[in-house]
Write a protein that holds these residues in place. Structure first.
Motif, mmCIF file in Angstrom:
data_model
loop_
_atom_site.group_PDB
_atom_site.id
_atom_site.type_symbol
_atom_site.label_atom_id
_atom_site.label_comp_id
_atom_site.label_asym_id
_atom_site.label_seq_id
_atom_site.Cartn_x
_atom_site.Cartn_y
_atom_site.Cartn_z
ATOM 1 N N THR A 66 30.554 36.576 31.341
ATOM 2 C CA THR A 66 31.378 37.218 30.322
ATOM 3 C C THR A 66 32.456 36.276 29.798
ATOM 4 O O THR A 66 32.703 36.200 28.592
ATOM 5 N N VAL A 67 33.082 35.546 30.722
ATOM 6 C CA VAL A 67 34.098 34.575 30.310
ATOM 7 C C VAL A 67 33.472 33.505 29.419
ATOM 8 O O VAL A 67 34.015 33.139 28.374
ATOM 9 N N GLU A 68 32.314 33.033 29.833
ATOM 10 C CA GLU A 68 31.637 31.980 29.072
ATOM 11 C C GLU A 68 31.336 32.467 27.650
ATOM 12 O O GLU A 68 31.603 31.780 26.675
ATOM 13 N N ARG A 69 30.812 33.693 27.552
ATOM 14 C CA ARG A 69 30.452 34.255 26.250
ATOM 15 C C ARG A 69 31.698 34.511 25.398
ATOM 16 O O ARG A 69 31.709 34.226 24.199
ATOM 17 N N ALA A 70 32.749 35.019 26.036
ATOM 18 C CA ALA A 70 33.984 35.315 25.297
ATOM 19 C C ALA A 70 34.593 34.035 24.733
ATOM 20 O O ALA A 70 35.033 34.002 23.578
ATOM 21 N N ARG A 71 34.611 32.997 25.540
ATOM 22 C CA ARG A 71 35.213 31.743 25.083
ATOM 23 C C ARG A 71 34.405 31.144 23.954
ATOM 24 O O ARG A 71 34.955 30.597 23.000
ATOM 25 N N ARG A 72 33.093 31.279 24.043
ATOM 26 C CA ARG A 72 32.225 30.752 22.982
ATOM 27 C C ARG A 72 32.441 31.533 21.683
ATOM 28 O O ARG A 72 32.416 30.980 20.588
ATOM 29 N N ALA A 73 32.678 32.842 21.816
ATOM 30 C CA ALA A 73 32.854 33.693 20.636
ATOM 31 C C ALA A 73 34.289 33.662 20.106
ATOM 32 O O ALA A 73 34.558 34.188 19.038
ATOM 33 N N GLY A 74 35.217 33.067 20.874
ATOM 34 C CA GLY A 74 36.615 33.078 20.453
ATOM 35 C C GLY A 74 37.276 34.429 20.656
ATOM 36 O O GLY A 74 38.215 34.789 19.959
ATOM 37 N N VAL A 75 36.767 35.187 21.637
ATOM 38 C CA VAL A 75 37.333 36.496 21.965
ATOM 39 C C VAL A 75 38.328 36.324 23.118
ATOM 40 O O VAL A 75 38.073 35.574 24.052
ATOM 41 N N MET A 76 39.476 37.016 23.025
ATOM 42 C CA MET A 76 40.516 36.937 24.063
ATOM 43 C C MET A 76 40.561 38.230 24.869
ATOM 44 O O MET A 76 40.177 39.286 24.376
ATOM 45 N N GLY A 77 41.109 38.139 26.073
ATOM 46 C CA GLY A 77 41.250 39.349 26.888
ATOM 47 C C GLY A 77 40.973 39.051 28.341
ATOM 48 O O GLY A 77 41.371 38.009 28.857
ATOM 49 N N TRP A 78 40.279 39.978 29.013
ATOM 50 C CA TRP A 78 40.009 39.785 30.439
ATOM 51 C C TRP A 78 38.809 40.614 30.880
ATOM 52 O O TRP A 78 38.391 41.549 30.210
ATOM 53 N N VAL A 79 38.278 40.261 32.037
ATOM 54 C CA VAL A 79 37.194 41.012 32.676
ATOM 55 C C VAL A 79 37.525 41.139 34.155
ATOM 56 O O VAL A 79 38.112 40.233 34.745
ATOM 57 N N ARG A 80 37.200 42.278 34.728
ATOM 58 C CA ARG A 80 37.359 42.412 36.175
ATOM 59 C C ARG A 80 36.344 43.407 36.707
ATOM 60 O O ARG A 80 35.898 44.312 36.000
ATOM 61 N N ILE A 81 35.947 43.213 37.975
ATOM 62 C CA ILE A 81 35.094 44.181 38.653
ATOM 63 C C ILE A 81 35.987 45.076 39.490
ATOM 64 O O ILE A 81 36.770 44.597 40.303
ATOM 65 N N ASP A 82 35.926 46.374 39.242
ATOM 66 C CA ASP A 82 36.801 47.308 39.940
ATOM 67 C C ASP A 82 36.180 47.790 41.245
ATOM 68 O O ASP A 82 34.996 47.590 41.502
ATOM 69 N N ASP A 83 36.999 48.457 42.046
ATOM 70 C CA ASP A 83 36.551 48.957 43.345
ATOM 71 C C ASP A 83 35.391 49.929 43.218
ATOM 72 O O ASP A 83 34.599 50.094 44.152
ATOM 73 N N ASP A 84 35.288 50.615 42.057
ATOM 74 C CA ASP A 84 34.194 51.578 41.870
ATOM 75 C C ASP A 84 32.886 50.891 41.469
ATOM 76 O O ASP A 84 31.882 51.559 41.205
ATOM 77 N N GLY A 85 32.902 49.540 41.378
ATOM 78 C CA GLY A 85 31.687 48.804 41.074
ATOM 79 C C GLY A 85 31.439 48.567 39.597
ATOM 80 O O GLY A 85 30.524 47.842 39.217
ATOM 81 N N ALA A 86 32.260 49.180 38.739
ATOM 82 C CA ALA A 86 32.095 48.994 37.291
ATOM 83 C C ALA A 86 32.824 47.730 36.831
ATOM 84 O O ALA A 86 33.809 47.315 37.432
ATOM 85 N N VAL A 87 32.312 47.132 35.767
ATOM 86 C CA VAL A 87 32.972 45.990 35.143
ATOM 87 C C VAL A 87 33.862 46.525 34.027
ATOM 88 O O VAL A 87 33.399 47.305 33.185
ATOM 89 N N ARG A 88 35.128 46.163 34.047
ATOM 90 C CA ARG A 88 36.038 46.567 32.978
ATOM 91 C C ARG A 88 36.445 45.351 32.164
ATOM 92 O O ARG A 88 36.700 44.280 32.725
#
Ligand code: MN
Length: 253
Positions: A30-52
């Motif tokens: 996700t980081v790789e794709r975001a940086r390539r697209a010029g998108v800013m923000g963040w990604v994290r895997i939460d305790d419930d197993g979902a990616v936010r």
């Protein structure tokens, strides 16, 4: 890295990605794709197993990025993407959240004036602030923190007598770097947000510089989250070393 998107043809989204999304390299892809697209923000895997994910940038770039989220990296099996439009926050990086950036320690120190030294591991050293009244878990409390010289990481577990005064390890653990700006740039600019995973101190904190110079002055402030305890006085409630269970007074008879 692309410029932060603040123009009118930009947008921001929050997404929750569910399915088989753990242990498939989702964050890195996700980081790789975001940086390539010029998108800013963040990604994290939460305790419930979902990616936010928080993503902001040009409308077209965000749309392409969302298409990536819906498919996921090759080994993932995405079953659901829940998405809402949110306000852009001015992120200047795309970061993985929830990962340790290193250790932190708070050492109580009986120097000429008793104080607490907050130290964060940044690029191989412990960046240090002397906090006369110590940290607080009350978000309404702003504690003065005077920046001092860097310390060696190896000294983070030191307890004993230093320059005629005692030192105890009042708290320690790991921490995450947060905020909209990448570290150490965030520190250089004078506003750094981080999450502590200590035995006493937990959750988000901010360091806000109020005066520059050799002994720069900052304010240490607890952020409002699950770790906040309004009205509490953690320094008075939990005075003992997390290493030896001694108080500073017991160390220096
Ligand atoms: Mn000190």
């Amino acid at each position: 890295m692309a410029e932060p998107a603040r123009t009118s043809d930009s947008e921001a989204i929050r997404a929750v990605v569910r399915g088989e999304v753990q242990d498939v390299g989702f964050c890195a892809a996700t980081v790789e794709r975001a940086r390539r697209a010029g998108v800013m923000g963040w990604v994290r895997i939460d305790d419930d197993g979902a990616v936010r994910v928080h993503a902001e940038g040009a409308v077209q770039a965000v749309a392409e990025f969302v298409t990536f989220l819906e498919a996921g990296p090759p080994l993932a099996r995405v079953t659901e993407v829940e998405m809402e439009k949110v306000a852009a926050e001015g992120h200047e990086q795309f970061a993985i959240r929830g990962v340790s950036a290193g250790i932190f320690v708070v050492q109580e120190h009986a120097a000429t004036a008793r104080h607490f030294d907050l130290r964060l591991e940044v690029e191989g050293v412990m960046r240090s602030w002397a906090v006369p009244k110590g940290p607080s878990l009350d978000p309404a409390v702003k504690r003065l923190a005077v920046e001092g010289g860097d310390h060696a990481i190896a000294r983070s577990s030191f307890e004993g007598i230093l320059d005629g005064g005692g030192v105890i390890v009042w708290d320690r653990g790991s921490y995450e770097q947060g905020g909209r700006v990448a570290w150490p740039e965030a520190l250089e600019r004078g506003h750094a947000v981080f999450v502590l995973h200590g035995e006493k101190l937990r959750g988000g904190f901010a360091l806000q510089r109020t005066r520059t110079g050799t002994k720069a002055q900052w304010l240490l402030i607890k952020r409002r989250d699950d770790g906040a305890r309004p009205g509490s006085d953690i320094v008075a409630e939990c005075p003992r070393s997390v290493l030896s269970d001694r108080t500073l007074d017991e160390l220096v008879p």
